[in-house]
Design an enzyme around this catalytic site. Sequence first.
Site, PDB file in Angstrom:
ATOM      1  N   LYS A  51     -10.037  -5.307  10.539  1.00  0.00           N
ATOM      2  CA  LYS A  51     -11.142  -4.715   9.763  1.00  0.00           C
ATOM      3  C   LYS A  51     -12.477  -4.684  10.500  1.00  0.00           C
ATOM      4  O   LYS A  51     -13.316  -3.840  10.194  1.00  0.00           O
ATOM      5  CB  LYS A  51     -11.310  -5.464   8.424  1.00  0.00           C
ATOM      6  CG  LYS A  51     -10.178  -5.183   7.457  1.00  0.00           C
ATOM      7  CD  LYS A  51     -10.448  -5.815   6.101  1.00  0.00           C
ATOM      8  CE  LYS A  51      -9.237  -5.675   5.205  1.00  0.00           C
ATOM      9  NZ  LYS A  51      -9.494  -6.100   3.824  1.00  0.00           N
ATOM     10  N   THR A  96      -6.147  -3.136   7.552  1.00  0.00           N
ATOM     11  CA  THR A  96      -6.061  -4.474   6.963  1.00  0.00           C
ATOM     12  C   THR A  96      -6.041  -5.535   8.066  1.00  0.00           C
ATOM     13  O   THR A  96      -6.226  -5.218   9.251  1.00  0.00           O
ATOM     14  CB  THR A  96      -4.881  -4.560   5.955  1.00  0.00           C
ATOM     15  OG1 THR A  96      -4.988  -5.798   5.257  1.00  0.00           O
ATOM     16  CG2 THR A  96      -3.526  -4.463   6.633  1.00  0.00           C
ATOM     17  N   TYR A 135      -3.562 -12.121  -5.249  1.00  0.00           N
ATOM     18  CA  TYR A 135      -2.735 -11.750  -6.404  1.00  0.00           C
ATOM     19  C   TYR A 135      -1.267 -12.163  -6.230  1.00  0.00           C
ATOM     20  O   TYR A 135      -0.452 -11.956  -7.119  1.00  0.00           O
ATOM     21  CB  TYR A 135      -2.877 -10.263  -6.742  1.00  0.00           C
ATOM     22  CG  TYR A 135      -2.467  -9.329  -5.630  1.00  0.00           C
ATOM     23  CD1 TYR A 135      -3.378  -8.995  -4.636  1.00  0.00           C
ATOM     24  CD2 TYR A 135      -1.197  -8.785  -5.579  1.00  0.00           C
ATOM     25  CE1 TYR A 135      -3.016  -8.156  -3.608  1.00  0.00           C
ATOM     26  CE2 TYR A 135      -0.828  -7.937  -4.549  1.00  0.00           C
ATOM     27  CZ  TYR A 135      -1.737  -7.633  -3.566  1.00  0.00           C
ATOM     28  OH  TYR A 135      -1.385  -6.797  -2.534  1.00  0.00           O
ATOM     29  N   SER A 144       0.818  -1.224   0.000  1.00  0.00           N
ATOM     30  CA  SER A 144       0.000   0.000   0.000  1.00  0.00           C
ATOM     31  C   SER A 144       0.852   1.274   0.000  1.00  0.00           C
ATOM     32  O   SER A 144       0.559   2.192  -0.770  1.00  0.00           O
ATOM     33  CB  SER A 144      -0.962   0.005   1.194  1.00  0.00           C
ATOM     34  OG  SER A 144      -1.990  -0.931   0.963  1.00  0.00           O
ATOM     35  N   GLY A 152     -16.740 -18.853  -0.394  1.00  0.00           N
ATOM     36  CA  GLY A 152     -16.309 -18.254   0.863  1.00  0.00           C
ATOM     37  C   GLY A 152     -17.334 -17.229   1.316  1.00  0.00           C
ATOM     38  O   GLY A 152     -18.051 -16.657   0.487  1.00  0.00           O
ATOM     39  N   ALA A 153     -17.424 -17.048   2.634  1.00  0.00           N
ATOM     40  CA  ALA A 153     -18.460 -16.160   3.169  1.00  0.00           C
ATOM     41  C   ALA A 153     -17.914 -15.242   4.265  1.00  0.00           C
ATOM     42  O   ALA A 153     -18.622 -14.862   5.188  1.00  0.00           O
ATOM     43  CB  ALA A 153     -19.627 -16.985   3.708  1.00  0.00           C
TER      44      ALA A 153
HETATM   45  P1  ATR Z   1     -11.904 -12.655   4.675  1.00  0.00           P
HETATM   46  O1  ATR Z   1     -12.275 -11.470   5.531  1.00  0.00           O
HETATM   47  O2  ATR Z   1     -10.584 -12.505   3.977  1.00  0.00           O
HETATM   48  O3  ATR Z   1     -12.984 -13.015   3.732  1.00  0.00           O
HETATM   49  P2  ATR Z   1     -12.535 -14.587   6.727  1.00  0.00           P
HETATM   50  O4  ATR Z   1     -13.593 -13.680   7.256  1.00  0.00           O
HETATM   51  O5  ATR Z   1     -11.613 -15.228   7.702  1.00  0.00           O
HETATM   52  O6  ATR Z   1     -11.613 -13.863   5.691  1.00  0.00           O
HETATM   53  O7  ATR Z   1     -13.264 -15.728   5.851  1.00  0.00           O
HETATM   54  C1  ATR Z   1     -12.550 -16.794   5.307  1.00  0.00           C
HETATM   55  C2  ATR Z   1     -13.468 -17.626   4.406  1.00  0.00           C
HETATM   56  O8  ATR Z   1     -12.676 -18.669   3.834  1.00  0.00           O
HETATM   57  C3  ATR Z   1     -14.623 -18.288   5.125  1.00  0.00           C
HETATM   58  O9  ATR Z   1     -15.711 -18.378   4.243  1.00  0.00           O
HETATM   59  C4  ATR Z   1     -14.056 -19.684   5.424  1.00  0.00           C
HETATM   60  O10 ATR Z   1     -15.028 -20.711   5.523  1.00  0.00           O
HETATM   61  P3  ATR Z   1     -15.715 -21.107   6.922  1.00  0.00           P
HETATM   62  O11 ATR Z   1     -16.813 -20.102   7.162  1.00  0.00           O
HETATM   63  O12 ATR Z   1     -16.224 -22.498   6.697  1.00  0.00           O
HETATM   64  O13 ATR Z   1     -14.627 -21.050   7.967  1.00  0.00           O
HETATM   65  C5  ATR Z   1     -13.253 -19.926   4.183  1.00  0.00           C
HETATM   66  N1  ATR Z   1     -12.213 -20.930   4.426  1.00  0.00           N
HETATM   67  C6  ATR Z   1     -11.086 -20.781   5.176  1.00  0.00           C
HETATM   68  N2  ATR Z   1     -10.372 -21.920   5.172  1.00  0.00           N
HETATM   69  C7  ATR Z   1     -11.076 -22.823   4.415  1.00  0.00           C
HETATM   70  C8  ATR Z   1     -10.869 -24.190   4.025  1.00  0.00           C
HETATM   71  N3  ATR Z   1      -9.776 -24.843   4.428  1.00  0.00           N
HETATM   72  N4  ATR Z   1     -11.784 -24.754   3.229  1.00  0.00           N
HETATM   73  C9  ATR Z   1     -12.885 -24.088   2.815  1.00  0.00           C
HETATM   74  N5  ATR Z   1     -13.157 -22.788   3.149  1.00  0.00           N
HETATM   75  C10 ATR Z   1     -12.258 -22.171   3.927  1.00  0.00           C
END
Ligand code: ATR
Length: 265
Positions: free
Chosen positions: A64, A60, A211, A15, A124-125
Site C-alpha cells: 500500500k 493490499t 472481520y 475481493s 494503533g497508528a
Molecule cells: P496497518 O497499515 O494495518 O495499520 P501497520 O502500519 O503495520 O498496519 O500498523 C500496525 C499498528 O499496530 C501500529 O500502530 C503498531 O504499533 P507500533 O507503532 O507501536 O508498532 C500496532 N501494533 C502492532 N503490534 C502491536 C502489539 N503487539 N502491541 C501493540 N500495538 C501493536
Amino acid sequence: MKFAVIGHPIDHSLSPVMHHANFQALNLDYGYEALNVPPKDMHLIKEIITSKGLDGFNVTIPHKTEIMSYLDVIDEASCAIGAVNTVKIENGKWIGYNTDGIGYVKGLIELDLHLKHRKILILGAGGASKGIAHALDKITEHKVTVANRTLSRFDSWQLDVHTMSLNEAALELDQFDIVINTTPLGMKDNQELPIELTNLKRGALVSDIVYTPSETPFLKAAKAQGNPIYNGLDMFVQQGAESFKIWTGHTADIEAMKNKVIEYL
Ligand code: ATR
C-alpha cells in the site's frame, strides 16, 4: 472492464468473489482477479498490470505504501494517509486513492450513532488508523484521539488528532463513545487485547477492523461487559464499493457484495 487486486500473499483474498457478486448483480460483464505480487517483483508492476490490460486495481498488504512511487497522481487523502489501496488507470495514467478509511466510516454512519457528537478513540497508528482518522476528522465535532504503543509513530502524522499511549488510553477509556482497534492484536491465534477494558464507558461501541474471526478477543471482552460491538466486515465491503465507484462512476450493490463475503467466511 478489467480489474484486479495485487498483494502477497493473496490466495485467501475475498475481493474477487466480492467484486464478481457486484458485477453479476449489476449485469456487468467485468473481470476481477487476484494477482500474487511478491515484494521482489514490485519493480515490474507497470509491466505486470499493463500486460493484463486493467482499468484499475486494488492494492493490499504489503504494497500500500510502495505502490505510491509508481503513480502519476495521488489524491489528497492518500497523501495524508501515506497509503493507497485503489489505483484507477485513465489514458495510461495511474491515479491513486485510499478507500479504507472512508469505507470504515461509511459502514459506521449506517449504524446511525450521531457520529458528529461522538468522542472517538482509535488504537494503533498505522495506515488503517490514519485512513480512519482522516475520514472521521471530516465528520465529528470533537478531535479524534489516537493511542499507540510507540509514540514516535506520530512524528510523521500530518493529521490534527489528540495522541496518547495505550496505557493512557486504558486509564481514560470512560471518556470515549466509540473505541476502534486497528492493531493486529486478536487476529488469527493471537489472544492479546490492545488495552484492558476495565474503564469502558457503558454503552460505548467497541470496534475492530478485523472481520476474521468475526469476534476478536477484544470484541468478545467488550460484549462480555454488555457493550455493543462492530467488526470490520462492512469496512471491507464498503472499501470495495468505493473502489468500484472510483473506477466506473457507478454505485455498487453493497448487499450483494456483503452477502457473498458472508457466504465465504
Ligand atoms: P496497518 O497499515 O494495518 O495499520 P501497520 O502500519 O503495520 O498496519 O500498523 C500496525 C499498528 O499496530 C501500529 O500502530 C503498531 O504499533 P507500533 O507503532 O507501536 O508498532 C500496532 N501494533 C502492532 N503490534 C502491536 C502489539 N503487539 N502491541 C501493540 N500495538 C501493536
